[in-house]
Design a protein around this motif. Structure first.
Motif, PDB file in Angstrom:
ATOM      1  N   GLN A 112       1.016  -1.209  -0.065  1.00 28.10           N
ATOM      2  CA  GLN A 112      -0.072   0.070   0.050  1.00 28.10           C
ATOM      3  C   GLN A 112       0.892   1.247  -0.079  1.00 28.10           C
ATOM      4  N   PRO A 113       0.409   2.410  -0.485  1.00 30.43           N
ATOM      5  CA  PRO A 113       1.382   3.585  -0.694  1.00 30.43           C
ATOM      6  C   PRO A 113       1.779   4.308   0.412  1.00 30.43           C
ATOM      7  N   GLU A 114       1.184   3.783   1.538  1.00 33.11           N
ATOM      8  CA  GLU A 114       1.558   4.383   3.059  1.00 33.11           C
ATOM      9  C   GLU A 114       2.851   4.167   3.231  1.00 33.11           C
TER      10      GLU A 114
ATOM     11  N   ALA B 140       7.501  -1.297  10.055  1.00 35.25           N
ATOM     12  CA  ALA B 140       6.754  -0.119  10.591  1.00 35.25           C
ATOM     13  C   ALA B 140       5.338  -0.057  10.110  1.00 35.25           C
ATOM     14  N   LEU B 141       5.093  -0.212   9.062  1.00 30.96           N
ATOM     15  CA  LEU B 141       3.722  -0.224   8.338  1.00 30.96           C
ATOM     16  C   LEU B 141       2.684  -1.371   8.904  1.00 30.96           C
ATOM     17  N   LEU B 142       3.258  -2.472   9.557  1.00 32.82           N
ATOM     18  CA  LEU B 142       2.615  -3.662  10.015  1.00 32.82           C
ATOM     19  C   LEU B 142       2.059  -3.200  11.371  1.00 32.82           C
ATOM     20  N   LYS B 143       2.311  -1.832  12.039  1.00 29.89           N
ATOM     21  CA  LYS B 143       1.670  -1.575  12.899  1.00 29.89           C
ATOM     22  C   LYS B 143       0.300  -1.017  12.955  1.00 29.89           C
ATOM     23  N   ASP B 144      -0.058  -0.487  11.220  1.00 32.35           N
ATOM     24  CA  ASP B 144      -1.236   0.181  11.268  1.00 32.35           C
ATOM     25  C   ASP B 144      -1.836  -0.691  10.170  1.00 32.35           C
ATOM     26  N   GLN B 145      -1.242  -1.621   9.491  1.00 29.73           N
ATOM     27  CA  GLN B 145      -1.851  -2.259   8.518  1.00 29.73           C
ATOM     28  C   GLN B 145      -1.608  -3.544   8.298  1.00 29.73           C
TER      29      GLN B 145
END
Ligand code: G1P
Length: 293
Positions: A211-213, A237-242
């Motif tokens: 995802q672009p985030e 780091a993205l795994l915290k939100d997605q």
């Protein structure tokens, strides 16, 4: 859920493991039988429905851009000589006009940084990421298998495979949560862990749907394993939100970034080819390999 239309191919690496072959030739142009590695990755992406192909290149990589262009002199000659099959094959390999983009990674700061260099072209869209060093033999291709999962899950998807313990520290490694082989939760990931610190024997195989985030996180990413900006650290780091979903793909992989993987791929792909197989087997038999094993 947004469809994945764009794929990013990081092709700026120096190819130091293949010197001197890669002194002037990009490693992505090394051939398995008669197709460059980058062509296999593009074919896999097209099979999965990708429409736009973004190459993150560097110095000495101009020939990749030429490879994905028409070659009028060659095509005219093939036409004049009636080599219609070769001509049709060449044209088939080419993404259509306006469907490729090339941008440069100006400094070798790592895979995460290379991906970040594609942010303006990808925009606010999910994208596939394919590392051309990894070659996959499977039906359907690995990215298509991942797309099938993505259509169910959305979010981020990573292809994984099992490797022997001795090889784990050469790769990114994931921790496996709930779910079947073709769609399980990823609960953690780490880039090039020491063997004893690895959360599993499931490595990140070089195919991602992201995802672009991720771009915002990569922008601030500090250097990780090997002093490089790592995509795995950005994903962690993205795994915290997605959500991240793992796909243990069906098929066989060849790490063509290693000489053994590259040479093995050449043998296997040659034996897959109806036009080469018999002649190649005849020569292999003459080598009397059994006696050397
Ligand atoms: C990269 C990734 C790693 C992945 C590997 C697959 O490492 O950082 O997570 O497992 O590709 O080939 P590299 O091979 O660039 O060191």
């Amino acid at each position: 859920m947004k469809r994945v239309r764009t794929a990013v191919f990081p092709v700026a690496g120096l190819g130091t493991r293949f010197l001197p072959a890669t002194k002037a030739l990009p490693k992505e142009m090394l051939t398995v039988v008669d197709r460059p590695l980058i062509q296999y990755a593009v074919d896999e992406a097209r099979e999965a429905g990708i429409e736009h192909f973004v190459f993150v290149t560097g110095r000495n990589k101009g020939v990749i851009e030429d490879h994905f262009d028409r070659q009028f002199e060659l095509e005219t000659t093939l036409e004049a000589r009636g080599k219609t099959h070769a001509l049709a094959e060449l044209r088939k390999d080419l993404p259509s006009a306006g469907r490729t983009s090339f941008t440069r990674q100006q400094e070798p700061l790592g895979l995460g940084h290379a991906v970040w260099c594609a942010r303006d072209i990808v925009g606010d869209n999910p994208f596939a990421l394919l590392l051309p060093d990894m070659l996959f033999r499977g039906q359907p291709g690995v990215l298509k298998q991942m797309m099938d999962t993505y259509e169910q899950t959305g979010g981020n998807v990573i292809a994984v495979e099992e490797v022997p313990p001795a090889d784990i520290s050469s790769y990114g490694v994931v921790a496996r949560g709930e779910g079947p082989d073709n769609s399980f939760a990823i609960t953690d990931m780490v880039e090039k862990p020491r063997r004893e610190d690895a959360p599993s024997n499931l490595i990140i195989s070089g195919r991602y749907i992201l995802q672009p985030e991720i771009f915002g996180l990569l922008a601030n990413q500090t250097r990780g394993a090997g002093g490089e900006i790592q995509i795995t650290d950005g994903m962690k780091a993205l795994l915290k939100d997605q959500a991240f979903t793992g796909v243990k793909y069906r098929g066989q992989s060849f790490d063509c970034g290693s000489k053994i993987g590259f040479l093995t791929a050449n043998v296997v792909y040659a034996l897959d080819r109806e036009d080469i197989k018999d002649g190649f087997l005849t020569e292999l038999k003459k080598l009397n390999l059994e006696a050397r094993l």
